[in-house]
Design an enzyme around this catalytic site. Structure first.
Site, mmCIF file in Angstrom:
data_model
loop_
_atom_site.group_PDB
_atom_site.id
_atom_site.type_symbol
_atom_site.label_atom_id
_atom_site.label_comp_id
_atom_site.label_asym_id
_atom_site.label_seq_id
_atom_site.Cartn_x
_atom_site.Cartn_y
_atom_site.Cartn_z
ATOM 1 N N CYS A 260 0.834 -1.205 0.000
ATOM 2 C CA CYS A 260 0.000 0.000 0.000
ATOM 3 C C CYS A 260 0.868 1.255 0.000
ATOM 4 C CB CYS A 260 -0.915 -0.004 1.221
ATOM 5 S SG CYS A 260 -2.126 1.333 1.221
ATOM 6 N N ARG B 91 -12.937 0.695 -4.181
ATOM 7 C CA ARG B 91 -12.360 0.746 -2.837
ATOM 8 C C ARG B 91 -11.620 2.056 -2.602
ATOM 9 N NH1 ARG B 91 -8.087 -0.657 0.676
ATOM 10 N NH2 ARG B 91 -8.836 -1.954 2.394
#
Length: 551
Positions: A315, A465
């Site tokens: 991430c 998302r």
């Protein structure tokens, strides 16, 4: 006191954010064996598991094989939503059909159907034993059963089943408890036991294979019907209401609203609408890293929280967007708020690199951890192995990566219906009797859902998302890479759990309830480690060494 510091002092008297590696737990008094440690926990208000591990809803981590493996080991898997609704529903059903108590929706055929129909069911779904009723449906009069032994050496696949089925049957009679039915199955030495009513109409089926699985996997996470627990992810898009409805009907035990930033009007409205339509459905909201975010979702009615923003190995949210929080700090503060406001269970999601990190997350108040990178690269993870610079690896990517966003396919509004006797249709459990009223509750769009209509139905679960579905320029908040082959979760998860149990023993906590009581009471002590202390606490001063996870 010189013996470390309580968590309240560490996290409320500094301006710094801490990661798991910044902290170390102080030992306590040992008065029990490591095998006495019980890691049973809640992952939602009403969902209990024996192992505090949940697999992440990522398209390189969790589909049905991973979900089955995690559930057999006592945890749970969450099926990702970067796929069409029908396929996600099928993934959930594969988990539910892997192990059953009473099989309430078996594949059923008629005497006039052919051997080819049995082969199609076996090829597509893996089932080789099929009950035969006069109607070809559950509820019809039971006439016989066809197993692989009946058709193994037949050359004519057009042979009617009436000519090959076994009609001399051992059956269980309704009403019967599962334990009684299992005992009857053991005594019969058969592979399957049909359950019939007074009119000899088929009402259920049980399987000998499930008895073997019960013996081999005593910690397996199961629902009230003895089927494996499984979760499924949905996005906050308005049309994902239909996805949620389909997943609920397919048997998903919990829905995970998958968003990188959980405190949005979209997620709040979705949670409220789902709770209005399915009051008993368990919903995990997130992701959150602050008490303010947690408050919004708890007030909306979530049954559990995911904690983490930008801490995953793949991430890049904290780098690209400059938003997020150090994971240990986030876990402590959100868990504290959730515990004091409804005792909502929390899952620490992201930053888990080893069993010590799992231990620290639990010690900071988490009820369970969600794993992505640690489970990626296992045999059960989606994808094929390949060799990179001579090392056997699998692809692992963030759901915010451009590759994941491109990989999503167009969503379908709902999965195809399945007739109980059709071998070509997708399997699903029957919808509940309240389906019509629930559907109407779902179809009533909220004001914010109407304002969100521009979020098109062609976007992927991954893009949704990160709120990037309708963007001309998509900003990646994750990367794609590869991870080394880790073997099977059947060995990896027990290794992780054994490490956690040793940690629990070292600090003197038999259960997670005891651990959290020590945290709240201040008996659980921590030290903050310098960089040098962290290096000292790992392997050092060797010319070379080999790090093996387990033997």
């Amino acid at each position: 006191m010189a013996d470390g510091w309580d968590a309240e002092k560490i996290f409320n008297t500094t301006v710094f954010g801490f990661t798991y590696d910044d902290l170390i737990l102080m030992p306590g008094h040992i008065d029990f064996g490591v095998n006495d440690v019980d890691l049973s926990t809640r992952i939602t208000r009403n969902l209990h598991v024996r192992t505090p591990i949940v697999s992440s809803p990522m398209d390189t981590v969790t589909e049905h094989r991973m979900a089955i493996g995690c559930a057999l080991m006592g945890g749970m898997g969450v099926i990702h939503n970067n796929m069409e609704t029908a396929r996600q529903v099928a993934e959930v059903q594969k988990v539910k059909r892997y192990e059953n108590g009473f099989i309430l929706d078996p594949f059923v055929l008629r005497p006039s159907d052919s051997v080819a129909d049995v082969y199609r069911i076996k090829e597509k779904y893996g089932y080789s034993s099929v009950p035969i009723t006069d109607t070809g449906m559950l509820g019809g009069k039971l006439l016989g059963i066809v197993t692989s032994r009946d058709i193994d050496f037949l050359t004519d696949v057009h042979t009617p089943l009436s000519e090959v089925m076994t009609s001399d049957l051992v059956v269980g009679h309704e009403p019967v408890q599962l334990a009684e039915a299992n005992e009857l199955l053991r005594e019969s030495k058969k592979g399957k036991l049909p359950i019939v009513n007074d009119n000899f109409e088929l009402v259920a089926l049980i399987s000998r294979n499930d008895l073997k699985k019960n013996r081999e996997f005593p910690l397996a996470s199961k629902d009230s019907n003895k089927q494996l627990l499984v979760g499924a992810a949905v996005s906050t898009k308005p049309h994902d209401i239909e996805r949620a409805k389909a997943l609920q009907e397919a048997g998903a035990d919990v829905l995970v609203v998958d968003s990188s930033q959980g405190d949005s009007i979209y997620q709040v409205d979705l949670v409220k609408r789902l709770k209005a339509a399915f009051p008993e459905l368990q919903i995990i909201g997130g992701n959150v890293v602050t008490a303010r975010q947690a408050k919004s979702l708890i007030d909306a009615g979530v049954d559990g929280l995911r904690i983490g923003m930008g801490s995953g190995s793949i991430c890049t949210t904290q780098v690209v967007c400059a938003v997020g929080r150090a994971q240990a700090t986030a876990v402590y503060h959100v868990c504290k708020y959730a515990r004091e406001h409804g005792d909502v269970p929390c899952i620490a999601d992201g930053g888990i690199q080893n069993s010590g990190h799992v231990m620290k997350a639990l010690a900071l108040g988490a009820n369970a951890v969600m794993m992505g990178s640690m489970l990626a690269g296992t045999e059960e993870a989606p994808g094929e192995y390949y060799f990179h610079n001579g090392v056997r690896v699998k692809t692992y990517r963030g759901m915010g990566s451009l590759d994941a966003m491109r990989a999503g396919t167009r969503r379908t509004a709902s999965p195809p219906a399945r007739g109980l006797r059709s071998p070509e249709a997708s399997p699903s459990t029957a919808a509940s009797s309240g389906g019509a009223s629930r559907a109407s509750a779902l179809s009533e769009a909220s004001p914010s859902a109407k304002s969100e209509a521009s979020r098109t139905s062609t976007s992927t679960g991954s893009a949704a998302r990160y709120f990037a579905e309708n963007q001309t320029i998509r900003v990646a908040q994750g990367v794609s890479g590869c991870v080394v082959d880790k073997g099977t979760v059947m060995q990896l998860i027990p290794y992780v759990i054994q490490g956690v149990k040793h940690g629990m023993q070292d600090i003197g906590a038999r259960t997670l309830r005891d651990l959290h009581a020590q945290l709240v009471g201040g008996e659980l002590r921590f030290d903050v480690r310098s960089g040098a202390a962290q290096r000292e606490g790992d392997v050092h001063d060797l010319h070379s060494f080999e790090r093996k996870l387990y033997a």
